[in-house]
Design a protein around this motif. Structure first.
Motif, mmCIF file in Angstrom:
data_model
loop_
_atom_site.group_PDB
_atom_site.id
_atom_site.type_symbol
_atom_site.label_atom_id
_atom_site.label_comp_id
_atom_site.label_asym_id
_atom_site.label_seq_id
_atom_site.Cartn_x
_atom_site.Cartn_y
_atom_site.Cartn_z
ATOM 1 N N ALA A 1 -12.866 14.764 74.425
ATOM 2 C CA ALA A 1 -13.539 13.522 74.036
ATOM 3 C C ALA A 1 -12.906 12.324 74.735
ATOM 4 C CB ALA A 1 -13.457 13.323 72.513
ATOM 5 N N GLY A 2 -13.631 11.215 74.711
ATOM 6 C CA GLY A 2 -13.081 9.900 74.964
ATOM 7 C C GLY A 2 -12.949 9.188 73.624
ATOM 8 N N PHE A 3 -12.435 7.970 73.646
ATOM 9 C CA PHE A 3 -12.280 7.208 72.412
ATOM 10 C C PHE A 3 -12.677 5.752 72.633
ATOM 11 C CE2 PHE A 3 -9.227 10.678 71.904
ATOM 12 C CZ PHE A 3 -9.508 11.127 70.614
ATOM 13 N N VAL A 4 -13.193 5.134 71.578
ATOM 14 C CA VAL A 4 -13.446 3.698 71.571
ATOM 15 C C VAL A 4 -12.695 3.078 70.399
ATOM 16 C CG1 VAL A 4 -15.139 1.845 71.364
ATOM 17 C CG2 VAL A 4 -15.715 3.911 72.659
ATOM 18 N N ILE A 5 -11.868 2.099 70.713
ATOM 19 C CA ILE A 5 -11.165 1.325 69.688
ATOM 20 C C ILE A 5 -11.972 0.054 69.464
ATOM 21 C CG2 ILE A 5 -9.002 0.195 69.053
ATOM 22 C CD1 ILE A 5 -7.721 1.978 71.332
ATOM 23 N N GLU A 6 -12.506 -0.114 68.271
ATOM 24 C CA GLU A 6 -13.325 -1.283 67.955
ATOM 25 C C GLU A 6 -12.532 -2.283 67.122
ATOM 26 O OE1 GLU A 6 -17.739 -0.450 67.148
ATOM 27 O OE2 GLU A 6 -16.740 1.364 66.414
ATOM 28 N N SER B 1 -11.289 0.162 64.009
ATOM 29 C CA SER B 1 -11.674 1.561 63.856
ATOM 30 C C SER B 1 -11.544 2.268 65.197
ATOM 31 C CB SER B 1 -13.108 1.684 63.335
ATOM 32 O OG SER B 1 -14.029 1.164 64.287
ATOM 33 N N ILE B 2 -11.432 3.586 65.148
ATOM 34 C CA ILE B 2 -11.327 4.411 66.347
ATOM 35 C C ILE B 2 -12.392 5.496 66.268
ATOM 36 C CG2 ILE B 2 -9.876 5.978 67.696
ATOM 37 C CD1 ILE B 2 -7.434 4.484 66.570
ATOM 38 N N SER B 3 -13.225 5.588 67.299
ATOM 39 C CA SER B 3 -14.288 6.583 67.346
ATOM 40 C C SER B 3 -14.078 7.518 68.527
ATOM 41 C CB SER B 3 -15.660 5.908 67.486
ATOM 42 O OG SER B 3 -15.954 5.100 66.366
ATOM 43 N N PHE C 1 -1.796 11.093 64.740
ATOM 44 C CA PHE C 1 -2.340 11.661 65.969
ATOM 45 C C PHE C 1 -3.833 11.903 65.776
ATOM 46 C CE2 PHE C 1 2.120 12.495 65.984
ATOM 47 C CZ PHE C 1 2.524 12.519 67.306
ATOM 48 N N ILE C 2 -4.658 11.288 66.612
ATOM 49 C CA ILE C 2 -6.107 11.466 66.531
ATOM 50 C C ILE C 2 -6.558 12.340 67.692
ATOM 51 C CG2 ILE C 2 -8.349 10.323 66.519
ATOM 52 C CD1 ILE C 2 -7.116 7.957 65.189
ATOM 53 N N THR C 3 -7.271 13.405 67.376
ATOM 54 C CA THR C 3 -7.677 14.382 68.381
ATOM 55 C C THR C 3 -9.155 14.718 68.230
ATOM 56 O OG1 THR C 3 -7.409 16.456 67.135
ATOM 57 C CG2 THR C 3 -5.398 15.441 68.013
ATOM 58 N N PRO C 4 -9.742 15.318 69.257
ATOM 59 C CA PRO C 4 -11.065 15.936 69.078
ATOM 60 C C PRO C 4 -10.951 17.175 68.189
ATOM 61 C CG PRO C 4 -10.570 15.525 71.412
ATOM 62 C CD PRO C 4 -9.286 15.376 70.650
ATOM 63 N N ASP D 1 -15.261 14.660 65.679
ATOM 64 C CA ASP D 1 -16.323 15.122 66.564
ATOM 65 C C ASP D 1 -16.820 13.920 67.373
ATOM 66 O OD1 ASP D 1 -18.250 16.684 67.771
ATOM 67 O OD2 ASP D 1 -19.301 17.205 65.914
ATOM 68 N N TRP D 2 -17.590 14.180 68.423
ATOM 69 C CA TRP D 2 -18.198 13.078 69.162
ATOM 70 C C TRP D 2 -18.991 12.190 68.205
ATOM 71 C CZ3 TRP D 2 -20.672 16.637 73.438
ATOM 72 C CH2 TRP D 2 -19.666 17.056 74.321
ATOM 73 N N TRP D 3 -18.838 10.914 68.361
ATOM 74 C CA TRP D 3 -19.559 9.876 67.627
ATOM 75 C C TRP D 3 -19.094 9.734 66.185
ATOM 76 C CZ3 TRP D 3 -21.155 7.970 71.866
ATOM 77 C CH2 TRP D 3 -21.697 8.784 72.871
ATOM 78 N N GLN D 4 -17.983 10.362 65.831
ATOM 79 C CA GLN D 4 -17.396 10.146 64.512
ATOM 80 C C GLN D 4 -16.353 9.039 64.578
ATOM 81 O OE1 GLN D 4 -15.901 13.947 63.051
ATOM 82 N NE2 GLN D 4 -17.729 14.223 61.790
ATOM 83 N N GLU D 5 -16.161 8.361 63.447
ATOM 84 C CA GLU D 5 -15.283 7.187 63.398
ATOM 85 C C GLU D 5 -14.192 7.355 62.352
ATOM 86 O OE1 GLU D 5 -15.977 2.910 61.377
ATOM 87 O OE2 GLU D 5 -17.288 3.285 63.118
#
Length: 348
Positions: free
Chosen positions: A232-237, A209-211, A175-178, A197-201
């Protein structure tokens, strides 16, 4: 007369104590750490330009509400989506819309679900609070093995603890959370958590990766935990294309940074609902026009709408987000999907 006054006072005082006790019991534990750009040492902060609404304004909205029309649909009224594939191992993304802000994301052989909500109400109580107006588009038992769960913040329509505990027991994912949201999950028996935190990966493997990225919102589950955990939002790269999940958010200039830092965004999942009245909802919920602007700001190849049609959270009716969205979307590659529908996004 004095005796009556004392009785009324005691009753009101006792009622206040009960309410405060309930409010305390459902409040989530807060994050503790050093002050930073979005944390003052006690609570989390939104960026420049955010105007927080007061308790007085909340009461004003509650007393003057003009909620739109909703029609409840049961399982007998809908057709569930077909059971998703176990894994997607080719170079495509398969995005399945479950309901509200819940998507099943399948790519790179990894299964990720966002803000999963299967409960009948999004509330601390099973008998009160916003009620589900349509079933999830994918049956819970049809979900494939889940590897990761992304939780954007701790509001009840995004963090449904009953659903999360069911997922933990069956799938045992990460589980990935802020920041801080993990503490509530830990308290509820969910230990495989990562907080960002914001902008952490977080690196999933050598190619994925998930940021966590900035959002404009707030957090609370009770009366005593306002903004004690992050949103937060998330970006899956990945090599198969980046996917942006906006979570819950108002509009601000940081979307252009997301588009720049994570370019190219191949697929974006953007909220369009719970935006009326604008004077109250504007700081924390984008409307369809702002959702379309986010699509442009981040340069998404394809955007998919979410956060509408499931729970009556604001004064917009069931069809308001859809109608307002369709009136402005034009030729932009921004779509709405039915619950249970999926879209294959190929890596051309």
């Amino acid at each position: 007369m004095k005796k009556i006054f004392m009785i009324v006072f005691i009753v009101l005082f006792a009622f206040a104590i009960v309410i405060a006790g309930i409010g305390y019991s459902v409040s989530a534990p807060g994050y503790s750490g050093e002050p930073s750009g979005n944390f003052d040492g006690t609570k989390f902060l939104n960026g420049e330009g955010y105007e927080e609404k007061s308790s007085r304004e909340l009461i004003k909205w509650l007393l003057t509400r003009e909620p739109g029309k909703w029609t409840e649909k049961t399982e007998a009224d809908v057709t569930f989506g077909k059971k998703p594939a176990n894994r997607i191992s080719d170079s495509s993304q398969v995005i399945t819309y479950v309901n509200h802000s819940t998507f099943l994301i399948q790519s790179d052989g990894i299964n990720i679900i966002t803000d999963p909500v299967y409960s009948k109400r999004v509330s601390p109580f099973s008998f009160a609070g916003p009620k589900r107006m349509r079933p999830p588009g994918i049956k819970f038992e049809d979900l494939p093995e889940l590897d990761y769960v992304l939780i954007s913040h701790n509001h009840y329509d995004h963090l449904d603890i009953n659903t999360l505990q069911r997922i933990k027991e069956i799938h045992d994912p990460v589980f990935i959370t802020p920041l801080g949201v993990n503490l509530y999950l830990n308290r509820k028996g969910i230990s495989k958590t990562i907080h960002l935190d914001w902008w952490q990966e977080h690196s999933v493997n050598d190619s994925v990766s998930i940021s966590a990225v900035e959002a404009q919102h707030f957090s609370s589950r009770g009366m005593f935990d306002r903004d004690k955990t992050l949103w937060a939002g998330f970006v899956i790269e990945s090599a198969n294309g980046n996917i942006y999940f906006a979570g819950d958010t108002g509009y601000n200039k940081f979307f252009k940074r997301i588009g720049k830092d994570y370019a190219p965004v191949k697929t974006a999942l953007i909220p369009i609902g719970a935006y009326i009245p604008r004077w109250f909802m504007g700081p924390v919920h984008v409307d369809p026009a702002q959702a379309l602007q986010i699509h442009k700001d981040i340069g998404a190849g394809l955007s998919i709408g979410m956060h509408y049609g499931t729970f009556p959270l604001a004064d917009d009716g069931e069809m308001d987000p859809i109608n307002d969205f369709n009136a402005i979307v034009g030729n932009e590659n921004f779509i709405l999907m039915k619950e249970g529908e999926f879209r294959v996004v190929r890596n051309n």
